[in-house]
Scaffold this motif. Structure first.
Motif, short mmCIF file in Angstrom:
data_model
loop_
_atom_site.label_atom_id
_atom_site.label_comp_id
_atom_site.label_asym_id
_atom_site.label_seq_id
_atom_site.Cartn_x
_atom_site.Cartn_y
_atom_site.Cartn_z
N ILE A 5 0.86 -1.19 0.00
CA ILE A 5 0.00 0.00 0.00
C ILE A 5 0.89 1.23 0.00
O ILE A 5 1.84 1.33 0.79
CB ILE A 5 -0.91 0.03 1.24
CG1 ILE A 5 -1.81 -1.20 1.29
CG2 ILE A 5 -1.75 1.32 1.27
CD1 ILE A 5 -2.56 -1.36 2.60
N ASP A 6 0.58 2.17 -0.87
CA ASP A 6 1.30 3.44 -0.92
C ASP A 6 0.29 4.57 -0.76
O ASP A 6 -0.88 4.43 -1.15
CB ASP A 6 2.04 3.57 -2.26
CG ASP A 6 3.02 4.73 -2.29
OD1 ASP A 6 3.35 5.27 -1.21
OD2 ASP A 6 3.46 5.09 -3.39
N LYS A 7 0.73 5.66 -0.17
CA LYS A 7 -0.14 6.83 0.02
C LYS A 7 0.55 8.08 -0.48
O LYS A 7 1.74 8.28 -0.26
CB LYS A 7 -0.48 7.00 1.51
CG LYS A 7 -1.36 8.22 1.79
CD LYS A 7 -1.74 8.33 3.28
CE LYS A 7 -0.65 8.93 4.10
NZ LYS A 7 -1.13 9.32 5.46
N VAL A 9 -0.41 12.31 -0.40
CA VAL A 9 -1.33 13.33 0.10
C VAL A 9 -1.33 14.50 -0.89
O VAL A 9 -0.27 15.03 -1.24
CB VAL A 9 -0.94 13.82 1.50
CG1 VAL A 9 -1.90 14.91 1.97
CG2 VAL A 9 -0.92 12.66 2.49
N ASN A 25 -6.18 15.54 0.86
CA ASN A 25 -6.77 14.21 0.62
C ASN A 25 -5.71 13.13 0.60
O ASN A 25 -4.61 13.33 0.06
CB ASN A 25 -7.52 14.18 -0.72
CG ASN A 25 -8.83 14.92 -0.69
OD1 ASN A 25 -8.89 16.09 -0.33
ND2 ASN A 25 -9.89 14.25 -1.11
N ASN A 26 -6.07 11.97 1.15
CA ASN A 26 -5.21 10.79 1.03
C ASN A 26 -5.58 10.03 -0.24
O ASN A 26 -6.74 9.67 -0.44
CB ASN A 26 -5.40 9.87 2.22
CG ASN A 26 -4.97 10.51 3.53
OD1 ASN A 26 -4.06 11.33 3.56
ND2 ASN A 26 -5.61 10.12 4.62
N TRP A 28 -4.76 6.57 -2.21
CA TRP A 28 -4.21 5.25 -1.90
C TRP A 28 -3.90 4.49 -3.18
O TRP A 28 -4.73 4.44 -4.09
CB TRP A 28 -5.17 4.46 -1.02
CG TRP A 28 -5.41 5.14 0.29
CD1 TRP A 28 -6.50 5.91 0.64
CD2 TRP A 28 -4.55 5.15 1.43
NE1 TRP A 28 -6.36 6.39 1.92
CE2 TRP A 28 -5.17 5.94 2.43
CE3 TRP A 28 -3.31 4.56 1.69
CZ2 TRP A 28 -4.59 6.15 3.67
CZ3 TRP A 28 -2.73 4.78 2.94
CH2 TRP A 28 -3.37 5.56 3.91
N THR A 142 -6.84 -4.42 6.20
CA THR A 142 -7.00 -2.99 5.95
C THR A 142 -8.35 -2.72 5.31
O THR A 142 -8.82 -3.50 4.49
CB THR A 142 -5.89 -2.49 5.00
OG1 THR A 142 -4.61 -2.65 5.63
CG2 THR A 142 -6.08 -1.03 4.64
N PHE A 144 -10.13 0.65 3.32
CA PHE A 144 -10.00 2.01 2.81
C PHE A 144 -11.37 2.66 2.97
O PHE A 144 -12.32 2.35 2.24
CB PHE A 144 -9.54 1.98 1.35
CG PHE A 144 -8.20 1.31 1.18
CD1 PHE A 144 -7.03 2.03 1.35
CD2 PHE A 144 -8.12 -0.04 0.88
CE1 PHE A 144 -5.79 1.40 1.23
CE2 PHE A 144 -6.89 -0.68 0.75
CZ PHE A 144 -5.72 0.05 0.93
N ASN A 185 -7.61 3.02 6.66
CA ASN A 185 -6.93 4.03 5.86
C ASN A 185 -7.97 4.99 5.32
O ASN A 185 -8.80 4.62 4.49
CB ASN A 185 -6.14 3.37 4.73
CG ASN A 185 -4.85 2.73 5.22
OD1 ASN A 185 -4.29 3.16 6.22
ND2 ASN A 185 -4.38 1.71 4.53
N SER A 191 -4.42 7.50 9.70
CA SER A 191 -5.07 6.19 9.78
C SER A 191 -5.38 5.85 11.24
O SER A 191 -4.86 6.47 12.18
CB SER A 191 -4.18 5.12 9.16
OG SER A 191 -3.98 5.37 7.79
#
Length: 209
Positions: A5-7, A9, A25-26, A28, A142, A144, A185, A191
């Motif tokens: 998982i990568d984020k 912003v 905003n995040n 994903w 997880t 989302f 997430n 998170s």
């Protein structure tokens, strides 16, 4: 091996019943070195595409139709060639932003999306908006959550098409029933976990009323 998982912003604005308001905003990205899903590619499609790099974007998954989450989905679709998925109950929000273009596909409760050997399951969680949908990945422990559940409580329900009682029911029945260790997430902010949030349900209900 479950998909990493990568984020990223991104920063921009949100508008509904007034505004605009500044928001972060995040975004994903879930997948491996070959292919990914991108959840809610907000505000800065070029930066998100750069983070994706040469990987194939299998789909753009939208948690809901508020403009900070979808306004740049069309541009990101053009950059990547990936189809856009949205729950049809939020189509009126989409049409307010894109009156002349439709999402590529609808999301229904229980739909599954597979990338890099990892499955994401769509759970319909109305309240923040009628079509709000979270994506649960059991293999990643997880979920989302979009704007349905945050670190500290439920998403906002003070604007058009939102309902507090409905979001509380969605969180109670669809999210707090997930394993306590499940990472949440979120669409904005830090998170959290299901276990950290579940003891506070009664507080949210009292606060909301």
């Amino acid at each position: 091996m479950p998909a990493p998982i990568d984020k990223i912003v991104t920063s921009g604005t949100f508008s509904l019943d007034g505004g605009p308001w500044d928001v972060d905003n995040n975004v994903w990205i879930v997948g491996d070195d070959a292919e990914v899903f991108v959840i809610d590619p907000a505000h800065d499609p070029a930066a998100i595409a750069a983070r994706v790099g040469g990987r194939k974007v299998k789909a753009i998954l939208l948690t809901h139709g508020h403009d900070d989450h979808i306004r740049y989905a069309g541009e990101f679709r053009e950059l990547t060639g990936a189809p856009v998925y949205l729950n049809p109950a939020d189509r009126m929000l989409w049409d307010a932003v894109f009156p002349d273009a439709a999402p590529d596909a609808e999301i229904a409760d229980g739909d599954t999306f597979e990338v890099a050997g990892t499955e994401l399951r769509a759970l319909h969680t109305p309240g923040h908006s009628p079509g709000s949908t979270v994506f649960y990945a059991p293999q990643l422990a997880t979920v989302f959550s979009g704007d349905t559940l945050f670190n500290g409580g439920p998403g906002a329900t003070g604007r058009s098409y939102s309902d507090f009682g409905t979001i509380i029911e969605s969180i109670k029945e669809r999210l707090l029933t997930l394993p306590a260790e499940t990472t949440v997430n979120t669409g904005h902010g830090d998170s959290t976990t299901i276990g950290a949030e579940s003891p506070h349900l009664d507080e949210w209900i009292a606060r909301g009323h």
